[in-house]
Design an enzyme around this catalytic site. Structure first.
Site, PDB file in Angstrom:
ATOM      1  N   LYS A 122     -37.319 -26.349  -1.466  1.00 23.48           N
ATOM      2  CA  LYS A 122     -37.562 -27.757  -1.164  1.00 23.48           C
ATOM      3  C   LYS A 122     -38.407 -27.938   0.098  1.00 23.48           C
ATOM      4  CE  LYS A 122     -33.136 -28.869   0.953  1.00 23.48           C
ATOM      5  NZ  LYS A 122     -31.797 -28.544   0.682  1.00 23.48           N
TER       6      LYS A 122
ATOM      7  N   LYS B  79     -18.076 -24.040 -20.169  1.00 26.05           N
ATOM      8  CA  LYS B  79     -16.970 -23.445 -19.442  1.00 26.05           C
ATOM      9  C   LYS B  79     -16.399 -24.463 -18.438  1.00 26.05           C
ATOM     10  CE  LYS B  79     -16.101 -19.492 -16.516  1.00 26.05           C
ATOM     11  NZ  LYS B  79     -16.120 -19.292 -15.182  1.00 26.05           N
TER      12      LYS B  79
ATOM     13  N   LYS C 257     -15.555 -26.774 -11.806  1.00 24.09           N
ATOM     14  CA  LYS C 257     -15.665 -27.913 -10.900  1.00 24.09           C
ATOM     15  C   LYS C 257     -17.115 -28.381 -10.812  1.00 24.09           C
ATOM     16  CE  LYS C 257     -15.194 -27.402  -6.522  1.00 24.09           C
ATOM     17  NZ  LYS C 257     -14.886 -27.161  -5.136  1.00 24.09           N
TER      18      LYS C 257
END
Ligand code: TRP
Length: 334
Positions: A120, A201, A204
């Site tokens: 970035k 899968k 989180k």
């Protein structure tokens, strides 16, 4: 013969979900039946990324309560907080003198942040603290402090265990003595992949989890959100390509599993009904765990006492290692 030692660290980040339960907690508890187990909350590892007081504090409590609720027996497993064993941090300082910077430069966790910065257009080191950079040294200290033979971890952590091996070997080589045990990573190969709500899968980072301690109403709601195909009620369904069945089989007995698969194959059961059946078996398993979790969370003093008792046992072991190492490196003068 003395039992071999299994040790693992549990990072207190976020809330536990059923993917963690089948992927990490259950296998670790099974291992504790065959090994002398030392499992700890890696709270100072978490500090590198979690600097909000209340969030860190409640994560530590929730992870500790979660493992105890899921069945960790603190009489059998030495269960403690990393921060309660200061010998860890002295050992990390010692090991730093044997950890090549070039080795740490190669850590995937560190490299991926550098890479993202470069992509970035930011400074390569932007947002990187030394805790992240030296993470593998602290982890090596956690491990070798307790003479661990095996370290049950997920695949993403095997490089860290290899670094612990490298650092311990450099130390032993220098003093020409097997002062530190070389640990082995134990990655469960046949651990069930738990599908998330969207079929990927459960993780989180995908935001597709079912929390282990979701209240009953929320649990039902989440289960009803599991993606399915649009087959009508009467059509026969293939259990093996269904997320609903993949989750069901984790919670059900072999007989229930067979019966459920047969009903899907026969047709006549819609996905709504199948999910209701799934909810029943999931809730049956999770209800007692959820109850114990809530009890622990409402009694932080009891939790702290359990962890402190574990820390006391851990420190007694840690002190023996540290005495041996200080003597070997020449820090002990007489
Ligand atoms: N790094 C591990 C993780 O992110 C946690 C951890 C810290 C650990 N110290 C350890 C695991 C020692 C095994 C051994 O999950």
């Amino acid at each position: 013969m003395a039992m071999k030692i299994a040790l693992t660290g549990i990072k207190p980040t976020g809330i536990l979900h059923i993917g963690n339960y089948f992927g990490a907690i259950k296998p670790a508890l099974a291992l504790a039946e065959r090994y002398d187990a030392r499992y700890f909350i890696a709270d100072y590892h978490a500090l590198n990324m979690m600097k909000e007081r209340d969030a860190l504090r409640s994560s530590i409590l929730e992870i500790a309560a979660g493992w105890l609720a899921a069945g960790l027996d603190p009489e059998k497993v030495v269960f403690y907080r990393q921060s309660s064993v200061p010998e860890t941090f002295e050992l990390a300082t010692i090991l730093s003198a044997f950890a090549a910077k070039g080795l740490l430069n190669r850590a995937h966790a560190y490299k991926s942040v550098v890479q993202a910065n470069i992509e970035k257009g930011a400074d390569a080191d932007a947002g990187i603290n030394m805790g992240l950079f030296t993470y593998p040294v602290l982890m090596a200290a956690d491990i070798v402090l307790f003479d661990a033979d095996v370290v049950p971890v997920g695949r993403d952590q095997t490089q860290h265990v290899e670094m612990a091996q490298d650092i311990a070997q450099a130390f032993n080589f220098n003093y020409k003595k097997e002062l530190l045990k070389i640990p082995q990573a134990a990655v469960e190969e046949d651990v069930a992949v738990v599908p998330g709500l969207d079929g990927r899968k459960m993780s989180k980072s995908y935001g597709n989890t079912i929390p282990l301690f979701a209240p009953e109403k929320e649990l039902r709601k989440l289960i009803m959100r599991i993606v399915t195909n649009s087959q009508p009620v009467e059509e026969p369904k293939d259990p093996d390509s269904s997320q609903v069945f993949a989750l069901y089989r984790l919670f059900a007995s072999p007989q229930e599993r067979e019966a459920f698969a047969a009903r899907l194959r026969a047709g006549g059961m819609g996905w709504g009904e199948a999910k209701e059946e799934l909810f029943q078996v999931v809730n049956r398993t999770l209800t007692p765990i959820r109850g114990r979790f809530c009890a622990f969370i409402s009694e932080p003093e009891r939790l702290t006492r359990i962890l402190d008792e574990g820390a006391e046992k851990a420190r007694a072991l840690a002190k023996v290692t540290l005495t041996r190492l200080r003597e070997a490196i020449g820090i002990t003068l007489c």
